[in-house]
Design a protein around this motif. Structure first.
Motif, short mmCIF file in Angstrom:
data_model
loop_
_atom_site.label_atom_id
_atom_site.label_comp_id
_atom_site.label_asym_id
_atom_site.label_seq_id
_atom_site.Cartn_x
_atom_site.Cartn_y
_atom_site.Cartn_z
N ILE A 39 0.83 -1.20 0.00
CA ILE A 39 0.00 0.00 0.00
C ILE A 39 0.87 1.26 0.00
N ILE A 40 1.83 1.29 0.90
CA ILE A 40 2.66 2.48 1.09
C ILE A 40 3.44 2.85 -0.16
N ARG A 41 3.88 1.86 -0.91
CA ARG A 41 4.65 2.14 -2.14
C ARG A 41 3.81 2.88 -3.18
N GLN A 42 2.50 2.87 -3.02
CA GLN A 42 1.62 3.54 -3.99
C GLN A 42 1.15 4.91 -3.50
N LEU A 43 1.67 5.35 -2.35
CA LEU A 43 1.20 6.60 -1.76
C LEU A 43 2.16 7.75 -2.05
N PRO A 44 1.65 8.99 -2.04
CA PRO A 44 2.52 10.17 -2.24
C PRO A 44 3.60 10.26 -1.16
N ALA A 45 4.73 10.82 -1.55
CA ALA A 45 5.88 10.88 -0.64
C ALA A 45 5.63 11.77 0.57
N ASP A 46 4.78 12.79 0.42
CA ASP A 46 4.62 13.76 1.51
C ASP A 46 3.62 13.34 2.58
N ILE A 47 3.01 12.17 2.41
CA ILE A 47 2.05 11.68 3.40
C ILE A 47 2.80 11.00 4.55
N LEU A 48 2.39 11.28 5.79
CA LEU A 48 2.96 10.55 6.93
C LEU A 48 2.39 9.14 6.92
N LYS A 49 3.28 8.13 6.91
CA LYS A 49 2.85 6.73 6.98
C LYS A 49 3.28 6.21 8.34
N VAL A 50 2.31 6.08 9.23
CA VAL A 50 2.59 5.82 10.64
C VAL A 50 2.38 4.36 10.99
N GLY A 51 3.39 3.74 11.58
CA GLY A 51 3.26 2.38 12.08
C GLY A 51 2.94 2.41 13.56
N VAL A 52 1.89 1.70 13.97
CA VAL A 52 1.45 1.70 15.37
C VAL A 52 1.92 0.44 16.06
N PHE A 53 2.63 0.62 17.19
CA PHE A 53 3.21 -0.49 17.95
C PHE A 53 2.84 -0.37 19.42
N VAL A 54 2.75 -1.52 20.09
CA VAL A 54 2.49 -1.55 21.53
C VAL A 54 3.52 -2.45 22.21
N ASN A 55 4.42 -1.85 22.98
CA ASN A 55 5.42 -2.60 23.76
C ASN A 55 6.18 -3.60 22.90
N GLU A 56 6.58 -3.16 21.72
CA GLU A 56 7.33 -4.01 20.80
C GLU A 56 8.83 -3.78 20.98
N THR A 57 9.67 -4.73 20.54
CA THR A 57 11.12 -4.56 20.64
C THR A 57 11.60 -3.59 19.57
N LYS A 58 12.71 -2.94 19.86
CA LYS A 58 13.29 -1.99 18.91
C LYS A 58 13.66 -2.70 17.61
N GLU A 59 14.21 -3.90 17.73
CA GLU A 59 14.63 -4.66 16.55
C GLU A 59 13.45 -4.97 15.64
N LYS A 60 12.34 -5.39 16.22
CA LYS A 60 11.18 -5.73 15.40
C LYS A 60 10.58 -4.48 14.77
N ILE A 61 10.51 -3.38 15.51
CA ILE A 61 9.99 -2.13 14.95
C ILE A 61 10.82 -1.70 13.76
N GLU A 62 12.14 -1.75 13.91
CA GLU A 62 13.02 -1.33 12.82
C GLU A 62 12.89 -2.25 11.61
N LYS A 63 12.71 -3.54 11.85
CA LYS A 63 12.54 -4.49 10.76
C LYS A 63 11.23 -4.22 10.02
N ILE A 64 10.15 -4.00 10.76
CA ILE A 64 8.86 -3.70 10.15
C ILE A 64 8.92 -2.39 9.37
#
Length: 207
Positions: free
Chosen positions: A44-69
């Motif tokens: 989905i994100i690859r088809q969106l305009p560059a200036d849109i904020l694409k926010v990933g929502v996480f709850v108590n996730e590890t830094k490594e997994k967040i960065e991978k996602i």
């Protein structure tokens, strides 16, 4: 007034929201009925305009997994909706939104503990950390001036009350998920009406 539509799961909704004027889209990677996998979010994100904020929502996730996602999906902003400590929130290379549950004016002082780009003020947690469709008491924001902070107002907003929320909280952005759904699915008409209402409501000028 900037608007974030959260809980995006398909390209049709994403593009329709942007066409209606959305400034940010949220993709939920935490446990939720709106959860999406990183690969689908990336498509989905690859088809969106560059200036849109694409926010990933996480709850108590590890830094490594967040960065991978983030790498797989292409999100450009991280929303931390759990009990993440201050140091954790300031350890990322892309902008961070720290979500705080608000049940009283005292909860607002927690913003001083964090160094991040945005603060999302949400209702006290229910079954999930967000998207429960319940507002908190906006009157606790009445005497507060967040001159140095970008506030995102969330929790129980919908097309009918977003103008009232903006006038009460004077936020940088408003965030909606369940308030623009019908029977658990994003309603493109409600999204359009929500954005129109939000965009037509003037923030009060800070004197």
């Amino acid at each position: 007034m900037k608007v974030k539509i959260c809980g995006i799961k398909d390209i049709t909704t994403a593009l329709s929201a942007i066409e209606s004027g959305a400034d940010a889209l949220g993709f939920v990677f935490a446990e939720s009925k709106r959860k999406i996998d990183p690969e689908t979010a990336g498509e989905i994100i690859r088809q969106l305009p560059a200036d849109i904020l694409k926010v990933g929502v996480f709850v108590n996730e590890t830094k490594e997994k967040i960065e991978k996602i983030a790498e797989v999906s292409g999100i450009n902003t991280i929303q931390l909706h759990g009990d993440e400590p201050t140091e954790f929130c300031s350890s990322f290379s892309i902008p961070v939104i720290k979500a705080l549950s608000v049940s009283s004016a005292e909860d607002l002082f927690r913003m001083d503990e964090y160094s991040c780009d945005f603060f999302l003020l949400d209702s006290p947690k229910g079954k999930y950390r967000g998207g429960n469709g319940i507002s908190f008491d906006w009157s606790v924001l009445a005497d507060s001036q967040f001159l140095d902070k970008k506030i995102i107002l969330a929790g129980g907003l919908n097309p009918e009350n977003v103008a009232e929320g903006i006038k009460a909280a004077n936020p940088y952005m408003v965030d909606v998920s369940s308030g623009v759904e019908t029977e658990g699915k994003k309603d493109l008409g409600k999204i359009k009406r929500f954005i129109e209402k939000a965009k037509s409501t003037e923030k009060e000028e800070v004197k």
